[in-house]
Design a protein around this motif. Sequence first.
Motif, PDB file in Angstrom:
ATOM      1  N   VAL A   2     -47.636  45.568   7.479  1.00  0.00           N
ATOM      2  CA  VAL A   2     -47.973  44.024   7.428  1.00  0.00           C
ATOM      3  C   VAL A   2     -47.709  43.379   8.529  1.00  0.00           C
ATOM      4  CG1 VAL A   2     -47.493  42.011   5.756  1.00  0.00           C
ATOM      5  CG2 VAL A   2     -47.707  44.258   4.658  1.00  0.00           C
ATOM      6  N   ARG A  32     -41.541  45.217   3.445  1.00  0.00           N
ATOM      7  CA  ARG A  32     -42.590  44.190   3.562  1.00  0.00           C
ATOM      8  C   ARG A  32     -42.337  42.686   3.259  1.00  0.00           C
ATOM      9  NH1 ARG A  32     -47.693  45.781   1.903  1.00  0.00           N
ATOM     10  NH2 ARG A  32     -47.827  43.916   0.685  1.00  0.00           N
ATOM     11  N   HIS A  35     -41.030  41.628   6.811  1.00  0.00           N
ATOM     12  CA  HIS A  35     -41.868  40.889   7.623  1.00  0.00           C
ATOM     13  C   HIS A  35     -42.575  39.662   7.428  1.00  0.00           C
ATOM     14  CE1 HIS A  35     -43.093  44.629   9.943  1.00  0.00           C
ATOM     15  NE2 HIS A  35     -43.077  45.460   8.513  1.00  0.00           N
TER      16      HIS A  35
END
Length: 269
Positions: A2, A32, A35
Motif C-alpha cells: 500500500v 497497512r 502506511h
Amino acid sequence: MVKKQHQQQVYDSHTHLNDDVFYDDVPAFINRAAHYGVTEMNIVGSNKVLNARALKLGHQYSQLHPIIGWHPEDIASWNDETKKELQQQLLDPLVVGIGEIGLDYYNDEYSPHQRQQEIFAEQLEWAWKLKLPVSIHCRDALADTYEILRNAHVDKFGGVMHSFNGSAEWAEKFMNLGMMISFSGVVSFKNATEVHEAALAVPLEKMMVETDAPYLTPLPYRGKQNEPGFTKFTVDAIAQLKQLDAGKVAYKTFENARQLFLENEERGL
C-alpha cells in the motif's frame, strides 16, 4: 504494498482487530495502517471472547490499547461468572477504558431495555471507581443513554460517544456532560446530513476519529471491508467539512485520544 498516503500520525480510537476477520492476520493490518499514518489504535471488546482477544493483542503489540466491557447486544451471556472475569480483567494495567458499553434499542428481542440499562449503569460505576474512561455504544437510545451518563456523573471519569450518529444538538448535550465525540466513516457518506452537521458543530478540542472496523467503511472504499488504516479517510472527510488542513485534524484528534486513554494521570497509567 500500500502506498503511504498520510504523514501525520492518526489515532483510531475504536477498532476491532480482535474480530474474526482480522485476528489471524493482525500484523499485516498493523503494517497497512502504518502506511496511512495510523500508529495508535484502541482495540475494543464487547463479550468474553473479544475482551480476552483485546487484552492479548494489547500485550503483544505496543500500539494496540485494549478497551474491554460488555456490549448491550451481548447481555444474554452476562452472568456472575462473566461479570467476575471482566472485573478481574479491568485491573490489567494495559486496559485504557471500559467499553464498548451502552444501549442498543435497534433490535431488542434478546436485550430488554431495562436489563441493558442496569448492566450499563453497573459498568459506569466500575469506571468511576477505577477512574477509567468509557467508550459508549448508542443506537436508537440517545435520550436514555444521556440520562444514565448524567446520573453516573461521567464528567468524573470521562469518555467518548463512539461512532456518533446523532444531531448537532445531541452532540452539544453529550459534550456538556464532559464527553468526547468520535466520528467514524459515516461522516464521509454523502447522504449523512445529520452527522455532517454534528461534525461541523463539534470543535476539534472535543473530537476523535475511528473506523469501527470491520464496519462503516469510509469513502472511497465504502462497500468494502473496513480496516484501521482507513481512519485516514475519516480525517480527510472531517477536514473537508470543516475546511481545515487534514494534518491539523489528525494532530488534534490524536492528542485528544492520547490524553483521554493513554495519559490518565488519576490512574497513573
